[in-house]
Structures are given as structure tokens and as C-alpha cells.
Motif scaffolding. Structure first.
Motif, mmCIF file in Angstrom:
data_model
loop_
_atom_site.group_PDB
_atom_site.id
_atom_site.type_symbol
_atom_site.label_atom_id
_atom_site.label_comp_id
_atom_site.label_asym_id
_atom_site.label_seq_id
_atom_site.Cartn_x
_atom_site.Cartn_y
_atom_site.Cartn_z
ATOM 1 N N LEU A 2 0.835 -1.215 0.000
ATOM 2 C CA LEU A 2 0.000 0.000 0.000
ATOM 3 C C LEU A 2 0.863 1.255 0.000
ATOM 4 O O LEU A 2 0.480 2.276 -0.542
ATOM 5 C CB LEU A 2 -0.906 0.038 1.234
ATOM 6 N N ASP A 20 -2.368 -2.450 7.714
ATOM 7 C CA ASP A 20 -3.134 -2.738 8.924
ATOM 8 C C ASP A 20 -4.198 -1.674 9.189
ATOM 9 O O ASP A 20 -5.300 -1.986 9.627
ATOM 10 C CB ASP A 20 -2.157 -2.806 10.106
ATOM 11 N N ARG A 21 -3.867 -0.423 8.889
ATOM 12 C CA ARG A 21 -4.765 0.680 9.257
ATOM 13 C C ARG A 21 -5.539 1.277 8.110
ATOM 14 O O ARG A 21 -6.442 2.085 8.322
ATOM 15 C CB ARG A 21 -3.940 1.802 9.888
ATOM 16 N N GLY A 22 -5.149 0.991 6.895
ATOM 17 C CA GLY A 22 -5.875 1.532 5.747
ATOM 18 C C GLY A 22 -5.160 2.690 5.096
ATOM 19 O O GLY A 22 -4.237 3.291 5.651
ATOM 20 N N GLN A 23 -5.620 3.010 3.912
ATOM 21 C CA GLN A 23 -4.983 3.990 3.039
ATOM 22 C C GLN A 23 -4.716 5.333 3.676
ATOM 23 O O GLN A 23 -3.735 5.998 3.391
ATOM 24 C CB GLN A 23 -5.896 4.269 1.838
ATOM 25 N N THR A 24 -5.652 5.775 4.475
ATOM 26 C CA THR A 24 -5.514 7.127 5.017
ATOM 27 C C THR A 24 -4.916 7.099 6.415
ATOM 28 O O THR A 24 -4.767 8.153 7.040
ATOM 29 C CB THR A 24 -6.894 7.818 5.087
ATOM 30 N N GLY A 64 -6.265 6.393 8.944
ATOM 31 C CA GLY A 64 -7.271 6.777 9.937
ATOM 32 C C GLY A 64 -7.708 8.229 9.835
ATOM 33 O O GLY A 64 -8.632 8.658 10.515
ATOM 34 N N ARG A 120 -9.664 11.396 8.506
ATOM 35 C CA ARG A 120 -10.968 11.592 7.872
ATOM 36 C C ARG A 120 -11.231 13.095 7.758
ATOM 37 O O ARG A 120 -10.934 13.848 8.698
ATOM 38 C CB ARG A 120 -12.108 11.007 8.723
ATOM 39 N N LYS A 152 -12.451 12.155 2.021
ATOM 40 C CA LYS A 152 -11.509 11.049 2.208
ATOM 41 C C LYS A 152 -10.220 11.490 2.880
ATOM 42 O O LYS A 152 -9.751 10.840 3.803
ATOM 43 C CB LYS A 152 -11.167 10.400 0.861
ATOM 44 N N LEU A 177 -12.094 -1.996 2.906
ATOM 45 C CA LEU A 177 -10.908 -2.513 3.594
ATOM 46 C C LEU A 177 -9.657 -1.741 3.204
ATOM 47 O O LEU A 177 -8.769 -1.529 4.038
ATOM 48 C CB LEU A 177 -10.758 -4.010 3.327
ATOM 49 N N LEU A 178 -9.576 -1.301 1.942
ATOM 50 C CA LEU A 178 -8.463 -0.424 1.564
ATOM 51 C C LEU A 178 -8.465 0.805 2.460
ATOM 52 O O LEU A 178 -7.414 1.287 2.894
ATOM 53 C CB LEU A 178 -8.608 0.039 0.109
ATOM 54 N N ASP A 179 -9.648 1.306 2.720
ATOM 55 C CA ASP A 179 -9.780 2.512 3.513
ATOM 56 C C ASP A 179 -9.489 2.255 4.999
ATOM 57 O O ASP A 179 -8.874 3.081 5.663
ATOM 58 C CB ASP A 179 -11.205 3.053 3.361
ATOM 59 N N ARG A 180 -9.909 1.089 5.485
ATOM 60 C CA ARG A 180 -9.818 0.825 6.925
ATOM 61 C C ARG A 180 -8.705 -0.120 7.333
ATOM 62 O O ARG A 180 -8.421 -0.265 8.521
ATOM 63 C CB ARG A 180 -11.135 0.212 7.404
#
Lengths: 366, 366, 366, 366
Positions: B9, B354-358, B360, B362, C114, D352-355
Motif C-alpha cells: 500500500l 493494517d490501518r488503511g490507506q488514510t 485513519g 478523515r 476522504k 478494507l483499503l480505507d480501513r
């Protein structure tokens, strides 16, 4: 969890837990027109099969592989090949005491930390049982190599058990299949047997070093910079259960060499370049040179032992844990066919990256 | 060629040749909202920069990194970050004699075998100059880690030069930055300097072993089975130029241990599980345990040396070759910051998996 | 953000924002030995360049592309090709009023939702300016196709502007390059010009339908089931800014056909199979059949218009927004060369998947 | 063949041929802790099952799905989920006449051109039977969505059969499940039945248009630029057998709109932004806006029909071919649950990509 797939074009996705109904894998990217049947795969699985000597786990598994797709009238069609191996000798009750406790040196605790839930029976997904799927996939890879790179030979063997290494001067490929350790040094078989028996009876286990070589590898395989042949081999071998180190050619010993010593000088032979030595292990700049590819990997001792070790359980309580169940005193032994399988898969993958999806096959009309 | 990208990622794609106009990389997958400027990256590049002592290549490169995209008003936006480093001190004429010849132990011959054409100037794409891009990407990864995993510390150092290892009993992290070898043993700096000087003057070179540790790594990073944290670290380190071996924790020494010795026993501490030892190097079943992650890798001696070695050229003629140009007598020295960068990238990647693209982050409205 | 890369083996990673210092892309996986220079790429960029007529944005960009890596002495080396285009005519102050507000129909609000942060200048990463990088990459893809699939011709044109479609009976490929709309129907150029002028002066914009065809495509390209040629084309075209629909061959009209009508009957010609019709658009089961590949995509009207529209800002306040800046009244016009570029990239990718990394090139010694 | 996998983090790999022993798929990347059993999946498979009315193929398949891995004590563990469906009603002899001949409009010829060998029985890998695996995977995706995005509802239905579209004014979601066509317009059921019966008896077939919507989709899903939510949906839908077109929101109709008309104006509601229209189909710049995601796709008529069509065989001989076997007169009907499944998979993937891999689950100790 994700990332249960390896390979770029020859892609293997494994699935299954130690005590579920079955394990298996999908081999996606096998070229069409390759002769393949279950009889081609079974011999490789039989080599890895548990319960064949007192030096491996006493679990009795037939490890019969079934081909569920991708083969038609005895040849591959280019579609995904599904390989399934049923589990037949689970004794899940052996594992009731680790349902809530974490074996030291085992994945129990980290699976819990990451996922919060785990199939504890026989180690679930983290069990070395998963490697049967790799060996099955490796069988397909060998069929690909036999077809597209005839003359390529892969050979794995154990070069060190615990602190006892073979004598390289007595190396004899012919004896590897004749002893339960895949030992290429006939003089070392009995000492290793005694050594391991002592450890087993003492409720202990021990590590090992495995070497896998591939000769007849075409020059030009590998994709710098992040799909280097050695980089992919390192990833592949390190993904095997219990592996803690990987080296190519001279490996860590290369750190102690000078540039003058380490240079594999080149002469021109009748059939092309010839190297006067092979410190590099057949790979330069991530690309195969045509010399034998040489990989070694270190396997740690089995962490599931009958000697009590200090640990905690899921509530945080401190306990002493003895691991029951049936375990290999030297899991490195059964890692030999697994290492061979990973070598076969990586080479088949890079051969197809180099040659394309169909490996050069074309359908004709008329 | 393909596969110039690493990471799942947090993906880094490097580009550029040693003597082209510039090198660089795209970092795709950096989460938004991370403070980042060129001043955050430059110090890492300065550590890897050539020409800082007589023990590294005398090529003078400013190695100034520019951020061309992905950062707005001092913070990352979540879009790809392009990092560019101009090449300013090429001396391509030094390489005219290897335009048609193959240095023993170098990628020259395999690039030729695979591609049929190569930019021979300074090794082109196979030059260690590419690692400057990795170090720049590693700087971004460090910024991510600083933001999402504060307290995580990465530290690299040399533990062996040629046949001479440090004395682990004298290990002192404080001295690492004070000597040209990233040596953590103050008593070894002068012996290594003498040793390397001798080799350099003898037109020779030597290998090394580098160790990189990361403390403060959150438990739960890693994706069994083929994105294991150790498997990805092995791939990352093995992809560095001249690396021939990688080990995690006790590595090859683990092969010589028994299961009783190797078990990292666990007790319950105030903040969670505490391990009584770290043979595993912080990774169990491919997932981080919360202990320090420990990786070592072996670097072979520089293959470009002034001592003549036997080789061939593109016509197949047998020649003796002396490699001119400016080269590191121990390329392992400059591999230290590169190894740190790869560690940072792999950890940032698994943190984001593990945590995602961003990570966390938002956006809110109103 | 991640996933700024497309392609399987011919992989393009784009980077850059509308008002940053530069934009560009890395083309990884171009085979070696292909003739390539900036002069080969520039003409494609010139076709997409803004400011060439009153029907496109008045932003003046030279769009000069530089090759920073991967080409040596006029041919590709197989290493990653870095293409950079400097931004020279940013007028960022035009965008100050959308710094905190969200244009209806635009990515402003979703990027905010996002990522929480965005480079609002000119749309930042979501600007159609990014497509210049695609066109540059498409130029490389065309060079690959010219080398490996000579005779393959890609042609894009507009078949509908707003509600006004061309007359298929007047289709004439020769006139496409002679008008600012890439219109293949000479009789439609003036009506479209009047139509668009009216909309532009009314502070409005309009959508379009673009068709891209490729003739001379070798049979056998495509990788069922999830790398189907049509599936990859759909993904590629839908990834272009403002595209809302993609169809292959007869597309949505095929829903209205019977099986008898839709069957592309086959006869045997001198050079192989010949199809009596091409409802399928050259793709059967995800694999090219040798017929022309036909793709159409719908482009929505530009959302940045001078007519006020109701929206909110980042505080949640309701406002009426007029979008200043320089925008295309019909962004579909400049989507024509972009669609061609995506077609070229997808075909080059599948050609290399089929043939392998090097496209069949091999280096020889002696 | 390769690329039988779709998804970034929620990855589905399908395998199996129409007349082999079984078909199935591996779902890799399902987060842990999700309640899942075969009873959760079977209802979705039953909706796609053949033989439920005279309007679908008369092949009788129980389509019973078995979970072979990845679920323990009723919840997912985060390990790969293997789903297997046995084939029980093959009538391979029906296909003997296409063993050597190529059905017009079918993948027979291109599979032959690419692979040179194919499992012709029932279309082998290119059969729509493969979509049962997608529906099973979609069931897992729905379980993920139910857990991580409660309130998200996916609904598919047919909006056009052949040339006959529904009346949007009579749209009633409540009737979709009450008729064999998934028709949301009660007044159209009988006309469609008569229409299709006539075609069926005339040995003909017809196409269809399917619409799939998802409401309750969280804002912020999607990964610009090459993992856009719409781009991934386009790829997913186009990968379904017989699909020739995909559109999002207004799709091709958007080409005919002006910018003033197409702008989805925004107001501030109690719970956040509210859009006054949904021309965009819930996706802006590749990222979900929180509005319903709306996708439509066109399915061509079944190419296997009892009316003779002109074609050739493998020797190049020209023949007239009648396709026996059991086929759907309107394959679009059974594409409805498949389209829903693909929507579910794409949304779960981007969630899931996001989280992150575990969807936010964490294991605790003590």
C-alpha cells in the motif's frame, strides 16, 4: 489476513488450516499444453509427507492431491489449477490446552494480537501443514520447467543439523534420497540420527540449514530492481514456517571476502560464457547468469516441545506450558522438499515473466 | 524490465540511471496530513551521500532532493509524492572500457544477456546510485511512522567488516554517528580504518555485515503467509545492491539452537506481554510481536576494483579487466542508511496495510 | 491515496498536481531495444495541449516532455522511463474561492471527505491536467506497438457532442485531424462549432461520446477472467476524468439484439479466420480475435462553469458558487488523445503479458 | 492464463470449469471476527441457480457451497476462505460438435487462438457457470459490509430486456423478488415473459440491461486515480460473461447533458451534505460521495443458440453450426445476482483499503 498469494505471473494462492476439512492451492498462470496429472504431483507430496520415520511428526496423512480444474485430457489448458488435499488425521483435542495459551516462539500470540481470533487446532493457518500446498504447486512448477527449460534440475538437502554440519568434501548427490534427513554426506547420517534421537527423547528439538540448488537455469531470468531473482527467492524461502535466514551463493561468508577473491572470473567456452567460480550463486544484479542458482536457509528449532516453558494465556495469567500434539523434532527435515518447491515456483514464475503468459504456445487454425 | 516498485500500500517506484540527468522515485500511498518538506528528507540523503570520507567513492554529489508533487502547504495530501535528485558529477568517460566488457561479479553480463542493451556508464540502472532514491523514500516512510507510530526508532550500523566483527559487549548506540563506518563499537573504529585503508591501497575491496533494528514497532504488523513481515524484509534487503544474505533475529545461529534455548518465554508486564529474550527478532509467524525487529544482511565486496581480473567482452574475446571509475572500497558502509530506509518503508507499508490507506485520517464538513 | 499505477507488465505510474512544479509518469516494463526520443512523444502531447482553439481551456502550456531515464543512445534499455512535463502557466489565484468550497459535480468534496486536505489549485490531483502524463505514456506504448505489432493503428474521434451525433454514413477518417473536434464527419464540424460556441457564451458546458478503434491487433491478447482485454479497457477509460460510461463493440445496443443478429459469423479467408461483422468489437471472452477493437466512452459536461450553482463550503455553509479559472466547455474534445493513449497502453500491456518482459529480445555474446 | 484474481485487499481468485468436478474461489483478505456460515451464502447462490424457471438453462445444479477454510467456530479468522461448489449435472456429450468448431460470438475461437487447447465441455472456463463462484464470494463480501457498514443495501434488477425497457415511473423495489426476471416494474413481467418465450421457441436469444444500486455507502471509498471506485466497478462488471457496456449514474446520457443540468447541487442536511440530484451515480473523482452508487451494464444475447450460424472449425473448414446443450435464452436474467455480487466485492474491497486489513479489529490480552 490477505496476501496469501505469491508469484508475479505464475501465481500460487494457498488456503486451509491444519485441522480443517482440507488444504490446497490455486495455481494461476500455468501455461497451456503442459502434460500434467495427479501422478506427476503425488511423488513430491510423498517426500514431504509426515509420519515416514521416527524423526518426523507421527501424524498420519495420506496427503493425496486432487486436481479439480485447469487440466483437460491430461494437459493444462492455461486456466487456474486447483489442487486439494484432504486432512484425514486431525487430533484436535491435543490442542485444547493452547486454545487460550500462547506457545513461546510460536505465532499463537501474534495471530491473537492481530486478529483477535484464531483456529488454534494444530496451529491452524500458521501450521507447517500449509507447506503441503506449496509442494503441490511446486510439482506444477516442475512440470512447467521440464517443458520450457529441459535440463533444469532442482536439488535440496540438509547441510547442517543443529550445530553439526556435513563435510563438504564428502558431498554425494546420489545418497540424498537414501536417508531420512536428505543428507548428502553418507558419513553424517548415523551421527545425525543419534543426535536427533537424543534431543527427541529429551523433549527437545533442534534447527537446521537447508541448501537448494538449481542447475541448468537459463541466463536472463530476474527483474531488477524489486523483482530480482534473489530478492524473490529470499522472500519465498523466508515465508516458509520457522525460517530465520536466507543466503545466496556465498551469502554471509561473502562479507569476509575481498573483491579479488569474490570475483567470479569469466572465460569463453564452446557454448558461451563460463565462470571459473560461483561465489555469486548464479545471480548477478538480480538476474540469472546461467550458473547454478544456490540458496541456503536456516530453520529454527520446532517451538512446540514437551519441555515446559514460561508463558501467558489470553487473560494475561502467567503459566508454564507443555505443548502436546505430534511435532517434528527437527522441522528442517521436512523443509527440504518445501524449499525445492519454492525454488521451482520462483524459477517458473521468472521464466514466464521472461517468455509471456503462454510460454510461447500458440493455437493454429487450418 | 519491470517490477521497479516495492510495497503493498505504501508503494515506491524508483527510476533513473547513474549517469543520466536525474534519479528519483514516486511514493504512492503516503497517507494525507503528514508534515513533510525537503528539509525533512535531506538529512537522510546526506548520510548516504558519496564523498564524505576517504572510505567511500570520491564522486561528489550534492544529492539534493526536490519534492515535485504530493505535498501542499507543508503537508502530504495523499497523492503520489515525486522525489527527484539530479545527477551532477558524472564522469562517464571513465567507463569507456566497460562499454563492451563485463566486470566479473557485476551485473554487466546478465543485463546484456537479458536486455541486449545497457547504459554502461557508471553501471547505469544497476549502480548503487539508485539507493539514493530508496533513502529519499525512506525519509517519507519515517515521517509516516513518526506520525502514526510515535516512539518507533530505526537504527542501522555495521557489525562486521570483512572478517572483523565488533565486540557485542562494547555495543554503544551513541557512537554510531561519530565514525565513518556507523560502527557501534568505539574500539573497532581505528582497526577497521587501518584494515580498509590497506585494502584500498592494494586495489582491493571487502564485504560487510549490517544490522538494522526497529524498536517501538506495534504488535500485529505483517500479513501471513506471503506478505509476512520477515518475508518482506528479506525481499527488501536482498534487493539492495551487493546483498547476498538476510537474517532475522538469531538468523543462521538459530539453526544451532535447541527448542528449549530458542523459546522466547513470555511474562505479563504492566503494559502487556513481555518477552524474556528475542531470538525471534520481533517477528512470530510473520507478524510483529512488539519486540524490537532485528534484521542483518551481508554485503559482498565491491566488484569494481583496480586489480585486473579475467573476463570476456561482448564479442566473446577473453581479456583482463581493470575497473576504473570511483568506487567504494567497502560498499557496505553506505548500505547502512539504505538498510534503514528499507526497514522504514516495509514498516510503513505494513502499518498502512493494517490501518488503511488514510491511516485513519478523515475529512469533516461543518 | 494509493493505486496511481495501471497495467500489469507495462506499468504506468503517474504523479503531479495541476499547479505544482511539474507532472509526469514512470513507465516501467517497456521492453529494451525500442527506438525512442522526446521527438517521438511530443506530437502526441501537442494533440492534447490546451489553448489550441477557442473550444478548449485558454491555459497556455508548452507541455514539453523530457525523458529522464530508461533511454540510452536513442533506444530503450528496459529500465523505467521517467517522463516529466513542467507546469508553466498556473494561475492559482483563480481558485481562491474554491479553496474552502466544493464545486457541484466535482471531486472537491469527496477528496475532502476522504483525505481531509487537498491541493485545491486547479483541481490539484483531480485535474484533467494529469492526462498529459497518460498521453506521454501512450507515446511510449505506441513505440512498443510499432516495434512488436507493426500494422497496428489506433484512431480516436468524437462521435457525439451533447445531443448531436455524427452521421455514420459520412464517416471519413481522413478529416479527423483537420478540425478542432476530432470529428470524422466533415458535415458536422460547423454545426458542432456553433452549438459549442452558444453553450460557452451561455457560461455552460456539454458532454460528448468518444470512440477509439485499434486495427491490426494480433489475436490472442487478453487474460481471462479478471484481466480480460475489455475489462482492462473499461477500467482504463473509466479512470479518465469525467468519463461515466464505456462500451465495447455494439455495447448497450447489443442488449437490444437477438442472438441470431449478434452472431459475428466466421468464414475462412486466405490469411486466417474472417468475421462477417464485428458486433463484438474485436474481443471474445476477454481475448482479442484479430478484428478491430472498438471502444466508446461517454464524457460528462465540465463541472467547472461560470453559471452559479448551489453548494456548501467546508464549514457546512450553503453558498452559490461560480467557478472561475480557465476551463474546457467540452472536456470531451481533449479526451480524444487521452482515450487513444489508454488504448495504446492497454494493448502494449497485453502484448507484453503475452510475449514476456523483453518482448522476445535477447542479448547475444560472441 | 493468469489474472484470475480481482480486488486489491479483498481478493477473490476463482477456479474451475463448467464440466469439471467442481468450481470455487478463494476469498483472501476477509477481516477476522465476521459471523459466517454456509447458510449465510447459500441464499445468494440459490438466486443465481440454473433451472428455476423455463427462462433459464435447464441444467439442474444444486449449487451447494462448502466452506473449506477460514472460518472457525462460526466466525472468520482472517485467513483465506475457500468456497467449493461441486458440479453435479454435466452433460458433456452435448458439446461434442463444438469440440473442434467455434461458435460465432463465443470465446471458443479466441481461447483456441491464445492457448491452442481448451476444455470445450460446456464452454469450460469461459462458461457463465464460473459466476457461481463470484456469487459465493459476494456472499462473503456482504457479510463484511453488514458488519463494517451496517445500513448498506445492494439491489440489482433488470431494466431492459431486448428492446423493451421498464417504465421508470412504475419502479417498485418490492416486486423485484416476485418474478423470474428481477423486474422492478410489475406491469412489464408478462410482456417480457411473452417476448422471451417467443424468442426461445424461435431458437433465438436476446440481450438485457441490468442496474445495480448500493445505498448507505460511506463517503470516501475509492482510490484515485487507477483504483477509482467507478473504474473498479467498470472492470468488475465488464469481466462478467457477455457484458459489453458499463455506465455509472447517468452514464451515456450524461454526454447529452449540459454542465448546468448535470451539476448535482449540494445543501447541508442534518447528518451532513445532501445532494439535490444524483447524475454522478454516487461517485465523484473516483471516490464515493455518500449518495447511492448506481451502475448499469449491458448483456449481449446468448451466443449459443439452436439457429444455425456460419462458422469454421479447427481445420479451417467452413460449416454451419447449431449449438446444442442447455442455454439461457436471456443470460442477462442470471446476471442480476452476479452484478450484485461484484458490487458487494468492490465495495468490501474499497472499505478494507480505507480501513485496513483487519477492518479495525484488534486482539487484546488480559
Amino acid at each position: 489476513m490477505s496476501l496469501n498469494t505469491f508469484g508475479h505471473l505464475f501465481r500460487v494462492t494457498t488456503w486451509g488450516e491444519s485441522h480443517g476439512p482440507a488444504i490446497g492451492c490455486t495455481v494461476d498462470g500455468c501455461p497451456p499444453g503442459i502434460k500434467l496429472s495427479e501422478a506427476d504431483l503425488q511423488p513430491w507430496l510423498d517426500r514431504r509427507k509426515p509420519g515416514t520415520s521416527k524423526f518426523t511428526t507421527q501424524r498420519k496423512e495420506a496427503d493425496e492431491v486432487r486436481i479439480l480444474s485447469g487440466v483437460f485430457e491430461g494437459v493444462t489448458t492455461g486456466t487456474p489449477i486447483q489442487l486439494m488435499i484432504e486432512n484425514t488425521d486431525q487430533r484436535s483435542k491435543d490442542y485444547s490446552n493452547i486454545a487460550q495459551a500462547f506457545r513461546p516462539g510460536h505465532a499463537d500470540i501474534t495471530y491473537h494480537q492481530k486478529y483477535g481470533v484464531r483456529d488454534y487446532r494444530g496451529g491452524g493457518r500458521s501450521s507447517a501443514r500449509e507447506t503441503a500446498s506449496r509442494v503441490a504447486a511446486g510439482g506444477v512448477a516442475r512440470a512447467v520447467l521440464a517443458s520450457l527449460a529441459p535440463g533444469l534440475v532442482i536439488r535440496g538437502y540438509m547441510v547442517q543439523m543443529g550445530v553439526v554440519a556435513i563435510d563438504r568434501g564428502r558431498f554425494d548427490a546420489a545418497v540424498i534420497e537414501d536417508n531420512p534427513f536428505w543428507c548428502p554426506d553418507a558419513g553424517m547420517v548415523e551421527p545425525w540420527a543419534d543426535y536427533l534421537d537424543g534431543l527427541r527423547l529429551a523433549h527437545n528439538s533442534v534447527g537446521a540449514v537447508i541448501e537448494v540448488t538449481a542447475s541448468g537455469v537459463p541466463a536472463g531470468l530476474g527483474a531488477p530492481l524489486y523483482g530480482k531473482l534473489d530478492s524473490d527467492l529470499a522472500s519465498a524461502m523466508m515465508s516458509i514456517n520457522a525460517v530465520k535466514g536466507v543466503e545466496i551463493g556465498d551469502g554471509f561468508a561473502a562479507a569476509g571476502l575481498t573483491g579479488v577473491e569474490n570475483a567470479d572470473e569469466i572465460r569463453m567456452g564452446a557454448a558461451g560464457p563460463e565462470f571459473l567460480s560461483n561465489h555469486a550463486g548464479g545471480i548477478l544484479g538480480g538476474i540469472s547468469s546461467g550458473q547454478p542458482v544456490v540458496v541456503r536457509f536456516a530453520v529454527k528449532p520446532t517451538s512446540s516441545i514437551l519441555t515446559p516453558r514460561a508463558t501467558i494465556d489470553g487473560t494475561g495469567a502467567e503459566i508454564d506450558l507443555v505443548t502436546k500434539g505430534r511435532h517434528d523434532p527437527c522441522v528442517g527435515i521436512r523443509a527440504v522438499p518445501v524449499g525445492e518447491a519454492m525454488m521451482a515456483c520462483v524459477l517458473a514464475d521468472h521464466l514466464l515473466l521472461d517468455r509471456g503468459q503462454t510460454g510461447g504456445v500458440r493455437g493454429r487454425i487450418g
